[in-house]
Design a protein around this motif. Structure first.
Motif, PDB file in Angstrom:
ATOM      1  N   PHE A  98       0.814  -1.223   0.000  1.00  0.00           N
ATOM      2  CA  PHE A  98       0.000   0.000   0.000  1.00  0.00           C
ATOM      3  C   PHE A  98       0.844   1.268   0.000  1.00  0.00           C
ATOM      4  O   PHE A  98       0.351   2.344  -0.290  1.00  0.00           O
ATOM      5  CB  PHE A  98      -1.005  -0.006   1.163  1.00  0.00           C
ATOM      6  CG  PHE A  98      -0.399   0.125   2.536  1.00  0.00           C
ATOM      7  CD1 PHE A  98      -0.012   1.362   3.033  1.00  0.00           C
ATOM      8  CD2 PHE A  98      -0.215  -1.002   3.337  1.00  0.00           C
ATOM      9  CE1 PHE A  98       0.537   1.483   4.301  1.00  0.00           C
ATOM     10  CE2 PHE A  98       0.341  -0.883   4.599  1.00  0.00           C
ATOM     11  CZ  PHE A  98       0.723   0.353   5.089  1.00  0.00           C
ATOM     12  N   ARG A 147       0.707   3.499  -2.985  1.00  0.00           N
ATOM     13  CA  ARG A 147      -0.531   4.205  -3.319  1.00  0.00           C
ATOM     14  C   ARG A 147      -0.430   5.712  -3.067  1.00  0.00           C
ATOM     15  O   ARG A 147      -0.019   6.131  -1.994  1.00  0.00           O
ATOM     16  CB  ARG A 147      -1.651   3.623  -2.462  1.00  0.00           C
ATOM     17  CG  ARG A 147      -3.039   4.132  -2.787  1.00  0.00           C
ATOM     18  CD  ARG A 147      -4.096   3.356  -2.025  1.00  0.00           C
ATOM     19  NE  ARG A 147      -4.036   3.596  -0.597  1.00  0.00           N
ATOM     20  CZ  ARG A 147      -4.078   2.647   0.340  1.00  0.00           C
ATOM     21  NH1 ARG A 147      -4.174   1.376  -0.006  1.00  0.00           N
ATOM     22  NH2 ARG A 147      -4.017   2.955   1.617  1.00  0.00           N
ATOM     23  N   ARG A 199      -6.560   6.685  -3.498  1.00  0.00           N
ATOM     24  CA  ARG A 199      -7.309   5.475  -3.147  1.00  0.00           C
ATOM     25  C   ARG A 199      -8.744   5.573  -3.642  1.00  0.00           C
ATOM     26  O   ARG A 199      -9.287   6.682  -3.766  1.00  0.00           O
ATOM     27  CB  ARG A 199      -7.268   5.199  -1.644  1.00  0.00           C
ATOM     28  CG  ARG A 199      -8.109   6.102  -0.791  1.00  0.00           C
ATOM     29  CD  ARG A 199      -8.318   5.496   0.597  1.00  0.00           C
ATOM     30  NE  ARG A 199      -7.095   5.461   1.393  1.00  0.00           N
ATOM     31  CZ  ARG A 199      -7.056   5.082   2.672  1.00  0.00           C
ATOM     32  NH1 ARG A 199      -8.174   4.686   3.274  1.00  0.00           N
ATOM     33  NH2 ARG A 199      -5.944   5.091   3.351  1.00  0.00           N
ATOM     34  N   CYS A 209      -9.244  -5.878 -10.792  1.00  0.00           N
ATOM     35  CA  CYS A 209      -8.191  -5.389  -9.898  1.00  0.00           C
ATOM     36  C   CYS A 209      -6.942  -6.249 -10.063  1.00  0.00           C
ATOM     37  O   CYS A 209      -6.982  -7.457  -9.850  1.00  0.00           O
ATOM     38  CB  CYS A 209      -8.664  -5.436  -8.444  1.00  0.00           C
ATOM     39  SG  CYS A 209      -7.333  -5.009  -7.304  1.00  0.00           S
ATOM     40  N   ASP A 216      -4.455  -6.523  -8.226  1.00  0.00           N
ATOM     41  CA  ASP A 216      -3.885  -6.978  -6.959  1.00  0.00           C
ATOM     42  C   ASP A 216      -4.895  -7.719  -6.084  1.00  0.00           C
ATOM     43  O   ASP A 216      -4.652  -7.886  -4.897  1.00  0.00           O
ATOM     44  CB  ASP A 216      -3.303  -5.783  -6.199  1.00  0.00           C
ATOM     45  CG  ASP A 216      -2.066  -5.257  -6.899  1.00  0.00           C
ATOM     46  OD1 ASP A 216      -1.048  -5.957  -6.881  1.00  0.00           O
ATOM     47  OD2 ASP A 216      -2.133  -4.180  -7.509  1.00  0.00           O
ATOM     48  N   CYS A 260      -7.542  -6.922  -4.684  1.00  0.00           N
ATOM     49  CA  CYS A 260      -7.707  -6.236  -3.403  1.00  0.00           C
ATOM     50  C   CYS A 260      -9.157  -6.056  -2.995  1.00  0.00           C
ATOM     51  O   CYS A 260      -9.439  -5.545  -1.923  1.00  0.00           O
ATOM     52  CB  CYS A 260      -6.907  -4.940  -3.380  1.00  0.00           C
ATOM     53  SG  CYS A 260      -7.702  -3.579  -4.148  1.00  0.00           S
ATOM     54  N   ALA A 300     -12.803  -2.382  -1.321  1.00  0.00           N
ATOM     55  CA  ALA A 300     -11.362  -2.411  -1.600  1.00  0.00           C
ATOM     56  C   ALA A 300     -10.579  -2.483  -0.288  1.00  0.00           C
ATOM     57  O   ALA A 300     -10.767  -1.644   0.590  1.00  0.00           O
ATOM     58  CB  ALA A 300     -10.968  -1.178  -2.393  1.00  0.00           C
ATOM     59  N   CYS A 351      -4.311  -2.460  -1.586  1.00  0.00           N
ATOM     60  CA  CYS A 351      -4.544  -1.588  -2.758  1.00  0.00           C
ATOM     61  C   CYS A 351      -3.306  -0.758  -3.088  1.00  0.00           C
ATOM     62  O   CYS A 351      -2.751  -0.085  -2.228  1.00  0.00           O
ATOM     63  CB  CYS A 351      -5.733  -0.673  -2.475  1.00  0.00           C
ATOM     64  SG  CYS A 351      -5.995   0.580  -3.740  1.00  0.00           S
ATOM     65  N   CYS A 407      -9.942   0.142 -11.060  1.00  0.00           N
ATOM     66  CA  CYS A 407     -11.352  -0.041 -10.660  1.00  0.00           C
ATOM     67  C   CYS A 407     -12.197   1.159 -11.083  1.00  0.00           C
ATOM     68  O   CYS A 407     -13.304   1.002 -11.607  1.00  0.00           O
ATOM     69  CB  CYS A 407     -11.454  -0.307  -9.158  1.00  0.00           C
ATOM     70  SG  CYS A 407     -10.614   0.920  -8.135  1.00  0.00           S
TER      71      CYS A 407
END
Lengths: 418, 382
Positions: B264, B267, B270, B288, B290, B292, B303, B308, B314
């Motif tokens: 994460f 990221r 989000r 997705c 990953d 997630c 999520a 993420c 997404c």
């Protein structure tokens, strides 16, 4: 192509031309002996890509399949790289595999070769030793197989078709042993072994079954019921531990090889000493060391010289990886000088020696009383090494034993036109 | 000690050129003071993936011998200045050869300066930045993070503004005079010299006490020895036992995830999800990269914020207008899921969601369309 088999189950013995009956005697080449070993080991997946002299194995394997004597997935790939990649992956799902190549073909597969040991896949390969091109040379040199010598491959050289067959069975047994799980390459000298036929005892299927257990990948089997990932990206955080594991496996291979040879000797009545062959070494004052079919002219010359009262013996290195340091130290502890005949080269290496000479020097260095080591390069590109060449070599080794201080400071090229 | 070092923490690919420019500027400027220097990159993934925390370092010294010590290290510690080129990096980074979450101030020397480009208040940033245990300074260059793609460089003067700020907070490494001269020579652009000078004047520095900051203990893990590691480069699959977000046996599905490499910290945005408009079409869940999304007991897709990476796929694939919206990561505390909040109080969630979306600071992953760069430069100069 036949449907894939789920296990290396043995099938009934077959009869017919080229398909020997139990314990039969056959007049076959080294390449055909390897093909018989594949059949007897009931290999599941074989991949091929033609290059001389390895292609002769392809020829015999496909003949056996065509004759209904051998059932395996036989895939002709579009390059050596794919050839080795395909068996690498097949091995992960529990297939017993066979593969092979020669010279630059072997090197074209190098990416696959380099990673196979780390993945701990028991790939068995035959290298029909061939000079590394250019210019299209197809005679024997050992530098092709030797290119993987530091990468976790077990490596051996054989001298006869019989030894080729037996060693291929040993290779499967040791490579697939869960204590080892390392790839193994069997080197057969191009032309001198791949294309020379001799009488070979081809063991019965029952005998082979009693010697060679099926390949069990255990909990490393790639299968939907055993969800694993093989070879995710690893960096400085894992790589050194991975190398250390391969190192430990190679160390363990030594013991597993010894066990395999003991069992082969017990069940087949042949096989000899695991790592080296000693020829007329009792009371020898000097020794010659070499690998592969070089043994033939060397043995002839040694016998001739023995008749003349010259105390010379020969040690043939059968397994180059793992390198038999202990056996060589012991075998050479009493001689005054050693002549190493390399059918390969190590340009720019210590004393400009070949690869075997350099490893041998290294192995003997810790000895309290070290023999002199004289290195020779001979027979490159498939050039014949004659008994006369061997006598010329031995003369120089005796010179070193007699105190010639310069003889072990360089490498002699034998049979090269001046 | 006459060696000085600057750590630039940046987001892979988007800020690669920016980080390199800053470090090169430091080395050239130090040279003007008779020092020698080196600049080097330390990536945590190769090729650098979108947003992954990566680093550049600049080390300057009086002698080559002192420099040598730094050349083969993963990451120099005791840096005089750590620059966070994106303020969301203040939440910590999964860095090369660091096993767990590394606080952004971890490699900063006692009394050093953490220099951040941000539009947030120092207190807001300190709610992200982990407690250091020793005092240091937090300096701000007022600016949103400068992002662009791999093949283009958004020359919005962030590089020279940070160099100007650096001269303010660490004059022992580079003087303003040397920096300005270097910028003139290297960039041949007087407006960049002016930007650096302006940033020098505008940079605010705030002392941070040893105990100030986020109290969370960042996760770490031990690596096994070679005898304990599985052989053959084999990684066991994690058993996929059905479980629920709620922890009760009420349906839904939460895939088991890697507990050590969480990702994460990659990221910078989000997704926020409007469960009132969601049609449960599964497209976000399927797409997705990953895995997630958790399946909730009532069939929604939530999520998971530990897993993420903030890639925005997404949002891009969601067929419902304004159902999934990417919002700047700096607007959030922690990694709590959203469905539980929605499930508990739908009205309050709707208010929270509207507030996040309405007040989201500008942020993009590189450039979304041809000409965006030109538009942004035009807007910024206007």
């Amino acid at each position: 192509m036949s449907p894939p088999k789920t296990a290396t189950a043995k099938k009934a013995e077959t009869e017919g031309p080229g398909g020997p009956s139990a314990g039969s005697e056959e007049l076959i080449s080294g390449s055909e002996a390897i093909a018989h070993a594949c059949r007897l080991a009931d290999v599941d997946v074989i991949t091929a890509y033609p290059i001389r002299p390895y292609d002769t194995v392809m020829q015999y394997v496909s003949q056996m399949i065509s004759n209904g004597q051998f059932d395996c997935d036989y895939i002709v790939a579009e390059s050596e790289h794919s050839q080795f990649e395909i068996v690498k992956h097949a091995s992960t799902v529990g297939a017993r595999v066979f593969v092979g190549s020669s010279g630059v073909g072997w090197l074209y597969a190098f990416e696959a070769l380099a990673v196979t040991a780390g993945l701990r896949l028991p790939m068995v390969a035959m290298v029909g030793n061939r000079a590394l091109d250019d210019p299209g040379a197809f005679g024997v040199e050992h530098n092709d197989a030797l290119a993987v010598r530091d990468l976790g491959w077990m490596l051996c050289w054989v001298a006869t078709a019989q030894e080729a067959l037996d060693t291929a069975l040993i290779a499967y047994r040791v490579a697939e042993d869960q204590r080892v799980f390392l790839p193994c390459a069997i080197s057969c000298d191009g032309a001198f072994l791949t294309h020379s036929q001799s009488i070979v005892n081809v063991p019965s299927q029952e005998a082979v079954n009693s010697f060679l257990p099926p390949y069990e990948r255990g909990d490393k089997l790639l299968h939907p019921d055993n969800p694993i990932t093989i070879a995710p990206q690893a960096n400085e955080d894992w790589v050194m531990e991975i190398r250390r594991q391969s190192d430990a496996a190679m160390r363990r291979a030594r013991k597993v090889l010894i066990e395999a040879y003991e069992d082969l000797n017990a069940k087949f009545g042949r096989g000899g000493e695991p790592f080296i062959e000693r020829y007329m070494m009792e009371d020898a004052e000097v020794a010659l060391v070499g690998m592969g079919t070089l043994a033939m002219p060397v043995k002839v010359a040694v016998r001739k010289m023995r008749e003349q009262g010259r105390k010379v013996g020969f040690v043939r290195v059968r397994w180059f990886r793992p390198f038999p340091s202990e056996e060589l130290q012991q075998a050479l502890s009493e001689v005054q000088a050693v002549g190493v005949i390399d059918r390969d080269y190590g340009f720019g290496s210590a004393f400009h020696s070949g690869v075997l000479a350099n490893d041998l020097r290294s192995a003997l260095y810790p000895m309290e009383r070290r023999p002199k080591i004289v290195s020779f390069v001979a027979g490159l590109g498939g050039r014949e090494v004659s008994a006369a060449n061997v006598i010329e070599i031995t003369d120089k080794v005796f010179d070193a034993a007699g105190g010639d201080a310069t003889s072990d400071q360089d490498t002699y090229w034998i049979g090269v036109r001046e | 000690m006459s060696t000085g070092s600057v750590e630039v923490v940046y987001r892979g690919i988007f800020q690669k050129t920016l980080a390199k420019n800053i470090c090169r500027g430091v080395v050239f400027a130090a040279k003007k003071a008779g020092k020698i220097g080196i600049a080097f990159g330390r990536y945590s993934d190769s090729p650098e993936r979108n947003g992954i925390p990566a680093k550049q370092f600049a080390v300057v010294s009086d002698t080559e011998e002192e420099l040598e010590e730094y050349l083969s290290r993963y990451e120099p510690d005791n840096n005089d200045v750590t620059i966070a080129a994106d303020d969301t990096l203040c939440k910590g980074v999964e860095s090369w050869a660091w096993y767990g979450l590394q606080p952004i101030n971890k490699l900063l020397a006692d009394g050093g300066t953490l220099l951040v480009t941000s539009t947030q208040s120092p207190n807001r940033l300190l709610s992200f930045i982990h407690r250091k245990g020793t005092p240091y300074n937090l300096a701000l260059v007022r600016s949103p993070a400068s992002f662009s793609g791999l093949w283009v460089y958004k020359d919005d003067h962030t590089d020279v503004r940070l160099l100007g700020a650096l001269a303010k907070v660490a004059p022992h490494i580079v003087s303003l005079e040397a920096i300005l001269e270097t910028i003139k020579e290297q960039w041949k652009d007087d407006s960049k010299v002016q930007s650096a000078k302006k940033a020098y004047g505008a940079t605010e520095s705030h002392p941070v006490s040893a105990e100030q900051g986020n109290e969370e203990i960042p996760y770490e893990f031990e690596l096994p020895g070679w005898k304990d590691m599985e052989e053959g480069l084999v990684i066991r699959g994690i058993s996929a036992e059905a479980q629920s977000i709620t922890g009760r046996d009420d349906g839904g599905y939460v895939p088991t995830r890697n507990t050590t490499f969480k990702k994460f910290s990659t990221r910078s945005m989000r997704p926020v999800i409007n469960f009132d408009t969601c049609t449960k079409c599964t497209v976000c869940w399927l797409n997705c990269p990953d895995t997630c999304f958790d399946v909730t007991p009532d069939g929604f897709y939530d999520a998971n914020m530990d897993a993420c990476c903030g890639c925005g796929v997404c949002e891009a694939v969601c067929p419902v207008a304004d159902c999934i919206t990417m919002v700047n990561e700096e607007a959030f505390d922690g990694n709590d899921g959203q469905w539980e909040a929605w499930n508990k109080d739908k009205e309050a969630y709707a208010g929270w969601l509207a507030e996040k979306i309405a007040n989201r600071p500008p942020r993009a992953h590189g450039f979304h369309h041809v000409g965006q760069y030109a538009e942004e430069v035009k807007n910024e100069s206007a």
